[in-house]
Write an enzyme that holds these catalytic residues in place. Structure first.
Site, PDB file in Angstrom:
ATOM      1  N   HIS A 157       0.790  -1.340   0.017  1.00  0.00           N
ATOM      2  CA  HIS A 157       0.076   0.094  -0.018  1.00  0.00           C
ATOM      3  C   HIS A 157       0.857   1.334   0.010  1.00  0.00           C
ATOM      4  O   HIS A 157       2.005   1.194   0.214  1.00  0.00           O
ATOM      5  CB  HIS A 157      -0.867   0.070   1.163  1.00  0.00           C
ATOM      6  CG  HIS A 157      -2.238  -0.839   1.000  1.00  0.00           C
ATOM      7  ND1 HIS A 157      -1.869  -2.242   1.538  1.00  0.00           N
ATOM      8  CD2 HIS A 157      -3.339  -0.631   0.640  1.00  0.00           C
ATOM      9  CE1 HIS A 157      -3.138  -2.634   1.184  1.00  0.00           C
ATOM     10  NE2 HIS A 157      -4.195  -2.061   0.645  1.00  0.00           N
ATOM     11  N   LYS A 161      -0.348   4.858   4.575  1.00  0.00           N
ATOM     12  CA  LYS A 161      -1.133   3.972   5.276  1.00  0.00           C
ATOM     13  C   LYS A 161      -0.519   3.472   6.622  1.00  0.00           C
ATOM     14  O   LYS A 161       0.357   2.902   6.565  1.00  0.00           O
ATOM     15  CB  LYS A 161      -1.443   2.599   4.418  1.00  0.00           C
ATOM     16  CG  LYS A 161      -2.512   1.520   5.123  1.00  0.00           C
ATOM     17  CD  LYS A 161      -2.910   0.341   4.177  1.00  0.00           C
ATOM     18  CE  LYS A 161      -3.773  -0.712   4.807  1.00  0.00           C
ATOM     19  NZ  LYS A 161      -5.111   0.123   5.246  1.00  0.00           N
TER      20      LYS A 161
END
Length: 263
Positions: A157, A161
């Site tokens: 990600h 995040k």
């Protein structure tokens, strides 16, 4: 017409959800919340022009939900915020769509109890993408036949995040573990140690990666990789809006995207 409220409406996910709500012929945005930018129009952050819905302070959540007659609240924020705000909405009689990841078992228990006490309907899912939920179904079936293979999960990600591993990776691990009769989870690998029956879970945080998930089943002389790649956060927003339309027609209870999609 379904009256929708959105938490975190100024953020990346929240603004996409606002955009998808106003593009639905069956929904209207009646409230938008955040921790700043109070009084500004929610449409400004969704880049859709003025909507006549101002950003409200989340501290006034209960009051604004009641005054706006919201039917459902969509929450893709942070675990520490969701565990406070979801119970407020549930006890106010507002249905819930929760896409927040990183909830601890204790936080999830608080939310579940409030939903039951409030007698509302809620969908709670780590991932609202239709494709990811089909991915879950595929890995469940694959695991039944590959229980003696080594199993690894790799997720990647963007560098903003906060939680790791991703909620989607953890859900994938739970699905596989249930299918093969239980396995220990190992997060990353370091040092020298014997390996037992386990699922390795590995997280990458880099650049602007929207979301990649790979499940690897490896045996002697062969391996199978099942992969889902998200190219845009729009898939999560569209899924959340679809779930919001669905949940308002359901009896009180806690549902998953499997229920929404009929998987």
């Amino acid at each position: 017409m379904i009256n929708v409220a959105v938490l975190g409406a100024c953020g990346r996910m929240g603004s996409l959800i606002v955009e998808n709500v106003i593009n639905s012929k069956d929904m209207q945005l009646v409230a938008a919340f955040d921790i700043s930018y109070f009084g500004r129009d929610a449409g400004e952050f969704a880049r859709v022009g003025k909507l006549g819905v101002q950003i409200s302070d989340v501290k006034n959540l209960e009051t604004v939900l009641k005054e706006s007659k919201a039917d459902v609240l969509i929450d893709f924020t942070a675990a520490g915020a969701t565990v406070v705000n979801a119970p407020i909405a549930a006890r106010a009689g507002v249905n819930l769509i929760i896409g927040t990841t990183g909830l601890t078992p204790e936080q999830r228990a608080v939310i579940d109890e409030a939903i039951q006490e409030g007698q509302v309907s809620a969908v709670i899912s780590p991932n609202y993408s239709v494709g990811v939920n089909v991915f879950f179904k595929i890995i469940r079936e694959a695991a039944k036949y590959l229980a003696d293979y080594d199993i690894e999960i790799i997720e990647a990600h963007h560098n903003q995040k906060k939680d790791a591993p991703s909620g989607t990776a953890l859900r994938a691990a739970d699905i596989i573990s249930e299918a093969v009769g239980g396995r220990e989870y190992v997060y990353g690998r370091e040092g020298i140690a014997p390996r037992g029956k386990e699922i390795g879970i590995h997280g990458v945080r880099a650049g602007d990666i929207t979301g990649d998930h790979i499940v690897l089943f490896a045996g002697n002389s062969e391996r199978i990789e099942i992969k889902h790649i998200a190219h845009s956060r729009q898939i999560f927003a569209k899924g959340a809006v679809r779930a919001a339309e669905w949940v308002c027609r359901q009896k009180p209870g806690i549902y998953s995207m499997d229920d929404v999609l009929g998987l």
